[in-house]
Design an enzyme around this catalytic site. Structure first.
Site, mmCIF file in Angstrom:
data_model
loop_
_atom_site.group_PDB
_atom_site.id
_atom_site.type_symbol
_atom_site.label_atom_id
_atom_site.label_comp_id
_atom_site.label_asym_id
_atom_site.label_seq_id
_atom_site.Cartn_x
_atom_site.Cartn_y
_atom_site.Cartn_z
ATOM 1 N N LYS A 206 0.909 -1.053 -0.226
ATOM 2 C CA LYS A 206 -0.588 -0.013 -0.057
ATOM 3 C C LYS A 206 1.045 1.188 -0.069
ATOM 4 O O LYS A 206 1.216 1.485 0.626
ATOM 5 C CB LYS A 206 -0.655 0.110 1.417
ATOM 6 C CG LYS A 206 -2.054 1.118 1.652
ATOM 7 C CD LYS A 206 -2.307 1.445 2.681
ATOM 8 C CE LYS A 206 -2.093 2.755 3.102
ATOM 9 N NZ LYS A 206 -2.100 3.697 2.434
ATOM 10 N N GLU A 280 10.147 0.495 10.170
ATOM 11 C CA GLU A 280 11.323 1.902 10.125
ATOM 12 C C GLU A 280 10.923 3.176 10.277
ATOM 13 O O GLU A 280 9.937 3.728 9.229
ATOM 14 C CB GLU A 280 12.135 1.776 8.522
ATOM 15 C CG GLU A 280 13.370 2.253 7.944
ATOM 16 C CD GLU A 280 13.459 4.009 7.537
ATOM 17 O OE1 GLU A 280 13.201 4.643 8.458
ATOM 18 O OE2 GLU A 280 13.230 3.686 7.089
ATOM 19 N N CYS A 314 13.479 10.764 6.859
ATOM 20 C CA CYS A 314 13.426 10.669 7.954
ATOM 21 C C CYS A 314 15.056 10.074 9.152
ATOM 22 O O CYS A 314 15.091 10.225 9.708
ATOM 23 C CB CYS A 314 12.737 8.784 8.433
ATOM 24 S SG CYS A 314 13.130 7.767 7.267
ATOM 25 N N GLU A 411 10.314 15.143 16.100
ATOM 26 C CA GLU A 411 10.514 15.290 14.399
ATOM 27 C C GLU A 411 10.036 16.188 13.420
ATOM 28 O O GLU A 411 8.103 15.645 13.775
ATOM 29 C CB GLU A 411 10.661 13.901 13.494
ATOM 30 C CG GLU A 411 10.753 13.512 12.250
ATOM 31 C CD GLU A 411 10.254 12.617 12.179
ATOM 32 O OE1 GLU A 411 8.983 11.354 12.228
ATOM 33 O OE2 GLU A 411 11.252 11.730 10.803
HETATM 34 P P1 ADP Z 1 3.680 9.635 7.303
HETATM 35 O O1 ADP Z 1 3.009 11.342 8.732
HETATM 36 O O2 ADP Z 1 5.158 9.893 7.074
HETATM 37 O O3 ADP Z 1 2.787 10.354 6.296
HETATM 38 P P2 ADP Z 1 1.970 7.046 8.501
HETATM 39 O O4 ADP Z 1 2.841 7.189 9.335
HETATM 40 O O5 ADP Z 1 1.072 8.496 8.962
HETATM 41 O O6 ADP Z 1 3.728 8.491 8.105
HETATM 42 O O7 ADP Z 1 2.406 6.849 7.423
HETATM 43 C C1 ADP Z 1 2.946 5.526 6.319
HETATM 44 C C2 ADP Z 1 1.442 5.389 5.654
HETATM 45 O O8 ADP Z 1 0.918 4.698 6.825
HETATM 46 C C3 ADP Z 1 0.660 5.226 4.758
HETATM 47 O O9 ADP Z 1 0.826 5.182 3.789
HETATM 48 C C4 ADP Z 1 -0.384 5.678 5.295
HETATM 49 O O10 ADP Z 1 -1.509 5.259 4.838
HETATM 50 C C5 ADP Z 1 -0.357 4.291 7.133
HETATM 51 N N1 ADP Z 1 -1.036 4.302 7.703
HETATM 52 C C6 ADP Z 1 -1.634 5.290 8.176
HETATM 53 N N2 ADP Z 1 -2.148 4.298 9.777
HETATM 54 C C7 ADP Z 1 -1.830 3.263 9.667
HETATM 55 C C8 ADP Z 1 -2.882 2.092 10.567
HETATM 56 N N3 ADP Z 1 -2.912 2.731 11.961
HETATM 57 N N4 ADP Z 1 -2.292 1.239 9.992
HETATM 58 C C9 ADP Z 1 -1.355 1.060 8.420
HETATM 59 N N5 ADP Z 1 -0.628 2.046 7.761
HETATM 60 C C10 ADP Z 1 -1.201 3.249 8.505
#
Ligand code: ADP
Length: 500
Positions: A206, A280, A314, A411
């Protein structure tokens, strides 16, 4: 200083002043990369079992260019049923084809994907820049070539796993659920898909909701490559879609790159299951400059570490530690260099700093800038003008910061650098490590012994010496503490997808 040295130093100063006046008003002519050869469909469906299929959820969302705020395409939002279809396709492909075909045949497919990325490199670079806002120079010279290199590198390992892990009978895990962020969309997909395929696993990936296009283009490329159906499935959507992948009972391995907050949710979700996991997560890297460092080179490394990529990395060098006796000189040079950075249209080949990935991210960065000011740190921003449309942020320095400032410990993920000074090596090691993160660090010095001393004491997964933000598929990458665990890249990256 003897007379001769004095004369040389005076001449150097004069030359510096001449170049400052000559280049002050010097403007680059616009040099935009053409988008004519790029095809972005008005709508993208989910890539499941080798075909693009409409989502059962019937929902779509827009992906928008952060530099123009214009809609680029509509993207399918995968619901639980869609994720279930993708995981079933991946499980079926794992059981019936992928784990059974000879490893050298697997390698050929992976090589083919690498070659095809190279052939379509320009298209990938332009779409990456349109969808994510990063300068074309970065997507063209870093993201896309490195993505191809990861496929090449892991293709080479596919039929050599018994040599890589002798006497351990390495076996694949099954279906890998992979969730990636928006800062390196194609590269993160490559980091995750290439080792999974090389080790005989199948994939449900995804991409992030704000940057799905290059992953979908990769899906088209994978379809063209003839990779057996279901070996790679790409589903788009938000956090809920990611959670459905993580929680699916037939997913055997979860690989996640993203925020520490979501990483913690995922870790809780897989606790007590047999799923293998790599995370990561965030970072707050220390870039440490000693007084014996090559100053101009260090300034360029600092700029590369935090500004060139809008701080959307990151491992960005977002904390600068400068030895006290050279601080004034280095800061002056840094401010001067900041003035020459070009902020604007990411498709322009001269642009150094492109658009912030989304409006939400820009608001978050702006909030941190206000926090820094309220905390009493001294702010300095370059005087450049920002485009009227799109999400942009000036490169920003915070001087006179201390360990207690939030801008030093949290961050920000933007072009914001917090500067501190230090006197001794022990002091800087203590300060640099005094943080919940431990992803990366940089050190600038003339002395190899100092580098070795420091690297052995830093709690960071990667430490760059006299350079910054350099990546290679053969070298493992990953963090300590709240920056996550597990390594991607190199042999370590293979073992994350194997039972040995
Ligand atoms: P960033 O701050 O880099 O956007 P996120 O951790 O919010 O980081 O998002 C990174 C990825 O994780 C995206 O593809 C997002 O859609 C997905 N994501 C967000 N929430 C969840 C969750 N609860 N479980 C799994 N994937 C998630």
């Amino acid at each position: 200083m003897n007379q001769k040295e004095n004369r040389i130093s005076k001449t150097e100063k004069k030359l510096e002043n001449v170049s400052k006046t000559v280049f002050k008003d010097w403007k680059y002519a616009p040099s935009p990369e053409s988008t004519e050869h790029v095809k972005i469909a008005p709508r993208y469906d989910l890539f499941i079992n080798g075909k693009f299929v409409k989502p059962e959820s019937k929902k779509y969302f827009d992906t928008v260019s952060p530099s123009t705020e214009k809609k680029l395409s509509e993207i399918a939002e995968a619901g639980e049923k869609d994720v279930d279809k993708a995981v079933s396709a991946a499980k079926n492909a794992y059981d019936k084809t992928w784990r059974k075909i000879p490893a050298k045949e697997r390698a050929k497919y992976i090589y083919r994907i690498a070659r095809m990325i190279q052939e379509r490199a320009r298209e990938f670079a332009v779409i990456e820049t349109m969808d994510g806002g990063k300068p074309i120079r970065e997507s063209r010279d870093i993201d896309v070539p490195l993505a191809a290199n990861h496929f090449f590198y892991y293709a080479g390992w596919a039929d050599k796993l018994d040599y890589a892990f002798p006497k351990t009978n390495p076996r694949p895990l099954g279906v890998a659920g992979q969730i990636i962020p928006w800062n390196f969309p194609l590269l993160m997909a490559a980091w995750k898909i290439a080792p999974a395929l090389a080790t005989g696993n199948t994939v449900v990936l995804k991409p992030a909701e704000s940057t799905p296009l290059t992953a979908l283009k990769l899906a088209e490329l994978i379809q063209d490559s003839g990779l057996p159906e279901g070996v790679v499935n790409i589903v788009t959507g938000f956090g809920k879609t990611g959670a459905a992948i993580v929680n699916h009972p037939n997913v055997n391995k979860v690989a996640f790159t993203g925020s520490t907050d979501v990483g913690k949710i995922i870790q809780k979700a897989v606790a007590g299951t047999s799923k293998k996991i790599t995370l990561e997560l965030g970072g707050k890297a220390a870039n440490i400059v000693f007084d014996d460092a090559p100053i101009d080179q260090a300034v360029e490394g600092i700029v590369n570490g935090i500004f060139f990529n809008q701080g959307h990395v990151c491992c960005a060098g977002s904390r600068l530690f400068v030895q006290e006796n050279i601080a004034a000189n280095l800061i002056e040079k840094l401010k001067e260099r900041m003035e020459s950075l070009i902020v604007g249209d990411p498709l322009d080949k001269n642009t150094d700093i492109g658009a912030i990935n989304s409006k939400e991210q820009l608001l978050k960065i702006q909030e941190y800038i206000s926090i820094g000011i309220n905390e009493g740190a001294e702010i300095h921003q370059s005087s450049c003008a920002l485009p009227n449309k799109g999400f942009f942020c000036k490169p920003t320095l915070f001087l006179n910061t201390s360990q207690s400032h939030r801008i030093v410990t949290e961050e920000i993920f933007g072009p914001v650098l917090a500067v501190q000074t230090f006197r001794t090596i022990e002091e800087v090691i203590e300060k640099a490590n005094n943080i919940p993160y431990g992803l990366s660090a940089g050190v600038w010095t003339d002395k190899g012994s100092k580098i070795f001393h420091l690297t052995s004491k830093m709690r960071a997964g990667v430490v760059w010496a006299n350079t910054y933000n350099k990546f290679d598929p053969a070298s493992p990458f990953g963090g300590y503490k709240e920056s996550g665990f597990g390594r991607e890249g190199g042999l370590h990256g293979l073992s994350a997808y194997l039972t040995i």
